[in-house]
Design a protein around this motif. Structure first.
Motif, PDB file in Angstrom:
ATOM      1  N   SER A 106       6.462  38.461  13.286  1.00  0.00           N
ATOM      2  CA  SER A 106       7.771  37.911  13.632  1.00  0.00           C
ATOM      3  C   SER A 106       8.681  38.932  14.319  1.00  0.00           C
ATOM      4  O   SER A 106       9.687  39.356  13.782  1.00  0.00           O
ATOM      5  N   PRO A 108      11.401  39.616  16.829  1.00  0.00           N
ATOM      6  CA  PRO A 108      12.420  38.831  17.541  1.00  0.00           C
ATOM      7  C   PRO A 108      12.603  39.303  18.985  1.00  0.00           C
ATOM      8  O   PRO A 108      12.656  40.499  19.253  1.00  0.00           O
ATOM      9  N   ASP A 114      16.527  33.771  21.141  1.00  0.00           N
ATOM     10  CA  ASP A 114      16.115  33.126  19.886  1.00  0.00           C
ATOM     11  C   ASP A 114      14.648  32.711  19.834  1.00  0.00           C
ATOM     12  O   ASP A 114      14.306  31.662  19.289  1.00  0.00           O
ATOM     13  N   ASP A 129      10.492  34.432  19.223  1.00  0.00           N
ATOM     14  CA  ASP A 129       9.840  35.600  18.642  1.00  0.00           C
ATOM     15  C   ASP A 129       8.352  35.603  18.957  1.00  0.00           C
ATOM     16  O   ASP A 129       7.793  34.597  19.373  1.00  0.00           O
ATOM     17  N   ASP A 153       5.035  35.682  17.143  1.00  0.00           N
ATOM     18  CA  ASP A 153       4.616  35.387  15.774  1.00  0.00           C
ATOM     19  C   ASP A 153       3.929  36.594  15.144  1.00  0.00           C
ATOM     20  O   ASP A 153       4.258  37.001  14.037  1.00  0.00           O
ATOM     21  N   GLU A 194       4.615  34.965  27.009  1.00  0.00           N
ATOM     22  CA  GLU A 194       4.954  35.852  25.899  1.00  0.00           C
ATOM     23  C   GLU A 194       4.196  37.176  26.022  1.00  0.00           C
ATOM     24  O   GLU A 194       4.774  38.245  25.833  1.00  0.00           O
ATOM     25  N   ARG A 212      12.717  47.536  16.578  1.00  0.00           N
ATOM     26  CA  ARG A 212      13.343  46.274  16.958  1.00  0.00           C
ATOM     27  C   ARG A 212      14.192  46.402  18.208  1.00  0.00           C
ATOM     28  O   ARG A 212      14.302  45.479  18.986  1.00  0.00           O
ATOM     29  N   TRP A 214      12.771  45.517  21.636  1.00  0.00           N
ATOM     30  CA  TRP A 214      12.572  44.103  21.939  1.00  0.00           C
ATOM     31  C   TRP A 214      13.873  43.357  22.255  1.00  0.00           C
ATOM     32  O   TRP A 214      13.837  42.209  22.675  1.00  0.00           O
ATOM     33  N   SER A 215      15.004  43.988  22.046  1.00  0.00           N
ATOM     34  CA  SER A 215      16.280  43.279  22.120  1.00  0.00           C
ATOM     35  C   SER A 215      16.565  42.619  23.468  1.00  0.00           C
ATOM     36  O   SER A 215      17.279  41.627  23.526  1.00  0.00           O
TER      37      SER A 215
END
Length: 152
Positions: A18, A20, A24, A26, A28, A74, A146, A149-150
């Motif tokens: 998950s 992100p 909104d 992600d 998986d 993705e 994280r 990935w923002s």
């Protein structure tokens, strides 16, 4: 699905769950190991039959879903992030995993997305020769942050 992927750690694989992304959405699961990097998109269709063609997926003979196209997109987003921070080319293969289905029929001839049913994802475990142990750790280190990935 997470537990199934975590079992691959014994074979030198790293797993993230998950992740992100912007807008909104992600990833998986992200599987990183000697056989490369796999962006895993999990679809739950309990007690349904799934048909996968070259670029369409139908659940119980319903309307075609763009799962393959979205999985490829993705994977491209993941490539952009990893290559930016790793400083070397990182190939990412898209994977669709169907969980809880009664039947999975893959009739694709040119599908650029791997397709598995739940436990079949273990077929990725013996893959090797793509990333060195050092590269696996570097990609995993980047993928864990994280902030990387923002804006993906």
């Amino acid at each position: 699905m997470g537990a199934e992927l975590n079992r691959l750690a014994r074979r030198g694989w790293r797993v993230l769950h998950s992740i992100p992304l912007a807008n909104d959405v992600d990833v998986d699961h992200l599987l990183i190991g000697p056989g490369g990097v796999f962006s895993i998109n999990t679809k739950h269709h309990h007690n349904k039959a799934v048909w996968v063609g070259d670029d369409a997926v139908k659940v119980d003979h319903g309307k075609p879903a763009p799962y393959a196209r979205k999985s490829r997109a993705e994977a491209k987003r993941v490539v952009r992030v990893l290559e930016h921070y790793c400083g070397f080319p990182v190939q990412v293969e898209p994977v669709l995993v169907f969980v809880g289905v009664t039947d999975l029929k893959v009739v694709a001839t040119q599908l650029s997305v791997r397709v598995y049913q739940g436990r079949q994802v273990a077929a990725l475990a013996p893959l090797s020769g793509v990333l060195t142990a050092e590269q696996v750790e570097q990609v995993y280190s980047v993928a864990r942050h994280r902030q990387a990935w923002s804006k993906a």
